[in-house]
Design an enzyme around this catalytic site. Structure first.
Site, short mmCIF file in Angstrom:
data_model
loop_
_atom_site.label_atom_id
_atom_site.label_comp_id
_atom_site.label_asym_id
_atom_site.label_seq_id
_atom_site.Cartn_x
_atom_site.Cartn_y
_atom_site.Cartn_z
N TRP A 29 0.83 -1.22 0.00
CA TRP A 29 0.00 0.00 0.00
C TRP A 29 0.86 1.26 0.00
O TRP A 29 1.89 1.32 0.68
CB TRP A 29 -0.88 -0.02 1.25
N ASN A 31 0.40 5.71 0.41
CA ASN A 31 -0.39 6.94 0.43
C ASN A 31 0.52 8.15 0.27
O ASN A 31 1.18 8.24 -0.77
CB ASN A 31 -1.43 7.01 1.55
N ASP A 32 0.56 9.09 1.19
CA ASP A 32 1.16 10.41 0.93
C ASP A 32 2.61 10.38 0.41
O ASP A 32 3.42 9.60 0.92
CB ASP A 32 1.24 11.24 2.23
N TRP A 56 -3.86 0.01 4.13
CA TRP A 56 -3.13 0.88 5.04
C TRP A 56 -2.77 0.08 6.29
O TRP A 56 -3.58 -0.72 6.78
CB TRP A 56 -4.01 2.09 5.38
N PHE A 91 4.79 8.36 10.34
CA PHE A 91 3.82 9.08 9.52
C PHE A 91 4.53 10.14 8.69
O PHE A 91 5.74 10.29 8.73
CB PHE A 91 2.74 9.69 10.43
N SER A 92 3.72 10.94 7.98
CA SER A 92 4.27 11.83 6.94
C SER A 92 5.23 12.88 7.47
O SER A 92 5.16 13.28 8.63
CB SER A 92 3.13 12.52 6.21
N1 DQQ Z 1 -1.46 10.13 6.11
C1 DQQ Z 1 -2.22 11.28 6.47
C2 DQQ Z 1 -1.25 12.08 7.28
C3 DQQ Z 1 -0.54 11.03 8.04
C4 DQQ Z 1 -0.39 9.94 7.06
C5 DQQ Z 1 -2.76 11.98 5.27
C6 DQQ Z 1 -0.55 8.56 7.65
O1 DQQ Z 1 -1.85 13.04 8.09
O2 DQQ Z 1 0.72 11.47 8.49
O3 DQQ Z 1 -3.18 11.10 4.26
O4 DQQ Z 1 -0.37 7.59 6.66
#
Ligand code: DQQ
Length: 468
Positions: A29, A31-32, A56, A91-92
């Protein structure tokens, strides 16, 4: 640092939707986008990554690099969670180069031990690398903990340097339940002083209860706060995605930590755009990359062992009170051959007739007439998967993706210029030199056909390129 258990990573089982020129995972997976930067001759992009399933899960930082911003090489996972300051996830966050060393600043996510995923706390941490491949977490972690007037939502640091200081903006929710962006300042990346909020929602339903992934940068002499607010309710044709991407333009007074800014606007009008981040190229262009999905989007590729991808890099410009996005100029390097080049009158319908439309770029310029309605469509096996309609009289552009509810934008002017990048399972549409963009996924199990049509005869130019 913890290590990835290679024996448990998920593998891609079917290539049908795999992207050719967009960043995606080797399996698992995504994401950001995180940590966008240029370091020792390479562009680096990190991404929120779960290597063990196509869902996720505990967040790692996946990592790719490129010499040209177009062709990407997968590198070992940069950050693995499970250390004392990131027990529940890395995290991001973002990246900065200091004294020849690459630093990552990221959020440590932590769950309380009661099995409730909404019961968590967050802090900010530092990691560094001298080769841009192997990272060490700092012994100074955590470098920032939440102030007393903050809830558990406290994440996504974006760092930059200016006037002898490092600055950092953080996504936050104040204890009154409103989203905001907090500014911090440091001289060494380790000790940080809270300068307070530089912008804040007034009402959660219309401006967000939490502002994720804030970014702050200057483009064309204007300061831009870019952020991804959660919880904005739809208003007519706006804020139709589960979470939004917005920006405010103005001027930041660094000494007083005040941001004199205008109203907020949505950045991309498509179904699949969230959590973008920017960075500055060595030649000082501001480039943005986003996540081409969001948490509630259907992602049929999950059945194949992977999920999600990033957008193409886009150049940002601020003109006439608007943030514009255009494809990064490096993307011309993807062009393998020209497959259409026509000046014509579009009478009813034009069908693109080259073979591999699933990996191509199209530029369509149509001179509009009063009451003209123009349409671009991607279909497969006779079924429309994406349809864009521009109605000159109302100034509405509507995009339909499969069975999802449509998304909308407004346009003005006498021409409609469409610039499209089609990959195996996505289309990015740049309209009228970046005034509007639609970021879209599609899933075709048969070859695709694309057409452009109009309800009356309109002078039109068409170019298309096969992309490698
Ligand atoms: N994804 C969110 C962020 C976080 C991250 C936004 C966690 O706020 O840090 O999609 O995967």
């Amino acid at each position: 640092m913890q290590k990835v258990d290679e024996s448990k990573t998920i593998k891609v089982t079917n290539q049908r939707y795999r992207q050719q020129f967009h960043i995606s995972t080797p399996g698992g997976w995504l994401n950001d986008p995180n940590g966008l930067c240029y370091f020792k001759g390479y562009y680096h992009v990190f991404y929120q990554f779960h290597p063990y399933s196509a869902e996720w899960g505990p967040m790692h930082w996946g990592h790719v690099r490129s010499r040209d911003l177009v062709h990407w090489e997968q590198l070992p996972v940069a950050l693995v969670p499970g250390d004392p300051e990131d027990t529940g996830g890395c995290f991001s966050g973002s990246a900065i180069v200091k004294d020849g060393r690459l630093y990552l600043i990221y959020t440590g996510h932590h769950y309380f031990d009661d099995g409730d995923q909404d019961h968590f706390w967050e802090n900010q941490n530092l990691a560094y690398s001298d080769d841009g491949i192997h990272f060490t977490k700092s012994k100074h972690n955590p470098i920032i903990t939440a102030p007393a007037d903050n809830t558990q939502h406290f994440r996504d640091p974006k760092v930059w340097q200016k006037d002898g200081y490092y600055w950092l903006i953080l996504g936050s929710q104040a204890t009154d339940g409103l989203g905001r962006a907090l500014l911090y300042r440091s001289t060494n990346l380790i000790l940080w002083e809270n300068q307070g909020p530089i912008a804040k929602a007034k009402v959660a339903d219309s401006e967000g209860f939490m502002w994720e992934c804030p970014d702050f940068f200057r483009v064309n002499d204007t300061d831009i706060l870019l952020y991804s607010p959660m919880g904005i309710k739809a208003v007519a044709h706006n804020f139709l995605n589960v979470s939004s991407v917005c920006y405010q333009a103005g001027q930041l007074n660094y000494e007083q930590a005040t941001f004199d800014h205008g109203p907020f606007w949505e950045l991309d009008r498509g179904h699949n755009f969230y959590a973008p981040q920017t960075f500055l190229t060595p030649d000082k262009r501001r480039i943005l990359i986003g996540w081409m999905s969001s948490f509630d989007d259907p992602m049929p590729e999950k059945a194949d062992g992977w999920a999600g991808c990033l957008t193409l890099p886009r150049e940002l410009h601020y003109q006439k009170g608007q943030l514009l996005m255009t494809p990064a100029r490096e993307l011309k390097n993807l062009r393998e051959s020209q497959v259409a080049n026509e000046v014509m009158t579009l009478a009813s319908s034009y069908t693109f007739n080259y073979d591999d439309q699933q990996h191509s770029e199209q530029l369509i310029t149509i001179d509009l007439a009063p009451a003209s309605i123009t349409k671009w469509q991607l279909e497969s096996a006779g079924k429309p998967l994406l349809t864009l309609v521009a109605d000159q009289a109302s100034g509405d552009i509507t995009i339909q993706q499969g069975d999802l509810t449509p998304r909308y934008a407004k346009f003005t002017g006498h021409q409609l210029k469409l610039h499209l990048f089609i990959d195996t399972s996505s289309v990015e549409i740049f309209i009228n030199d970046g005034e509007t963009t639609f970021t879209e996924r599609y899933y075709a199990d048969q070859p695709i056909q694309t057409t452009v049509s109009a309800n009356q005869a309109l002078p039109t130019q068409i170019e298309a390129y096969q992309l490698a």
